[in-house]
Design an enzyme around this catalytic site. Sequence first.
Site, PDB file in Angstrom:
ATOM      1  N   GLU A  35       1.688   3.627 -11.263  1.00 12.20           N
ATOM      2  CA  GLU A  35       0.414   3.554 -10.532  1.00 12.20           C
ATOM      3  C   GLU A  35      -0.587   3.487 -11.906  1.00 12.20           C
ATOM      4  OE1 GLU A  35      -0.196   5.255  -6.388  1.00 12.20           O
ATOM      5  OE2 GLU A  35      -1.303   6.485  -7.513  1.00 12.20           O
ATOM      6  N   HIS A  79      28.158   4.020 -11.384  1.00 11.37           N
ATOM      7  CA  HIS A  79      29.141   3.274 -10.384  1.00 11.37           C
ATOM      8  C   HIS A  79      28.594   2.428  -9.460  1.00 11.37           C
ATOM      9  CE1 HIS A  79      32.937   5.780 -11.639  1.00 11.37           C
ATOM     10  NE2 HIS A  79      31.520   6.560 -12.190  1.00 11.37           N
ATOM     11  N   LYS A  83      -3.741  -0.503   3.073  1.00  7.93           N
ATOM     12  CA  LYS A  83      -4.321   0.316   3.866  1.00  7.93           C
ATOM     13  C   LYS A  83      -5.178  -0.314   4.777  1.00  7.93           C
ATOM     14  CE  LYS A  83      -4.488   4.349   0.999  1.00  7.93           C
ATOM     15  NZ  LYS A  83      -5.235   5.195  -0.032  1.00  7.93           N
TER      16      LYS A  83
END
Length: 453
Positions: A289, A310, A424
Amino acid sequence: MIKVSVDVDNIETAVSSEELLQVEREMETHFQTLISQSGAGRDFLGWLTLPADVNDDLVARIDAEANSLRGNVEYMVVLGIGGSYLGTRAVVESLGHSFSMLNNGGNSPKILYAGQNISEDYIADLLDVLDKKDYALCVISKSGTTTETAIAFRILKAHIEEKYGVESARKRIIAITDKAKGALKKLADSEGYSTYVIPDDVGGRYSVLTPVGLLPVAVAGLNIRKLLDGAGCMQRHLAAPSSLKENPAIIYAAARNALYRKGKNVEIMVTYEPRLVSLTEWWKQLYGESEGKQHKGIFPAGVNFTTDLHSMGQYIQDGQRIIFETVLSVANSQRKVVIPENKENLDGLNFIAGKKLSEVNHVAESGTLLAHIDGGVPNIRISIPRLDEECLGQLIYFYEFACALSGYALGVNPFDQPGVEAYKNNMFALLGKPGYEAETKQMADKVKSGTNN
Ligand code: PA5
């Protein structure tokens, strides 16, 4: 004493020592910009002096609040998202018992999380648990208006009031928010919740050493004074101009930026301790961010070895050469488990009988490091002696400081997050939030034309 050390010797397959030195010199300029508080985002530099600024009165108030919850509740639900919960989770899980959810590791309330998603199933499952347990809520939002947190709080507030009655519920709710603005502040004032303030000049992802992190960490039974002292020790070390060449934040920020300039666009944070997975999540937010702006920035990813060897090991060893790795290495484990001798030796493991498991884990770390270097994956190594409050406090402050330097080196403001608003706005428009009528129409048109195509 400084407990965090950084080794950048193993980036030389991609970056020469002259190239690294050049970026380190640039980094010294960014260091001056940061310390003199003259760069982009200068209004959000409160975190720089937080370890010294958090006074004993605040620590005492938090410890008293934590003590009063201990013994009275079995669970505390932390409601928050992004910077309002990742730091807490990082510290609680790095230092707590791996199976604290099963009531191992002490009498402190267990910390649960909500408001970090909008999943119906998650909340319904959480309510199942809370139906049967004694609990408290700690709702955290700097803006006081974050949708995920607000929705979860509305649901859990109704649950806790139903369970204990409105008056008793109020005594079980703590709010951490802005000193004056936001819906949460209004609600907390009108309900009379115990309230803590997030300083104006500290952004969410830099807020773990404010009440945002300190309160829940104290409730989990950890020593917040030691955490702050560790951070304070790193603060003094990094700010001292005499140590510029030995400044671990400059060394780390310079190495990762030198690698980025050579096309290494992805940094994977590697840990060998499952309890560090949440710390990696916190680091991912901090760097992602802060740096991902203007189409620039190193993409922060995380792997936990040997588990992920793995699953992701193949790609790291042999996939696109865009990755460098930063290993967070912990020298000493907290517990001791020795591999037993076995008479039959049917599994053929007697050659490591008598060794501590951590010795084998360290050998896996060394073996993987060599394989990755041979495979062309540059490696930075950050080492700490052990996982305790002091080391973690140092590490947190170190990561924050290096992140700020790194953002300045990229030419971005490391303290804003304009890109987070886009989703948003779309969500509010699609949900028909009052005030978003024009956007709602625009979105509906977009959806329609998308369907027609
Ligand atoms: O780092 C940030 O600023 C964000 O991740 C915020 O912490 C997150 O969006 C939550 O915001 P708030 O604390 O206002 O609810």
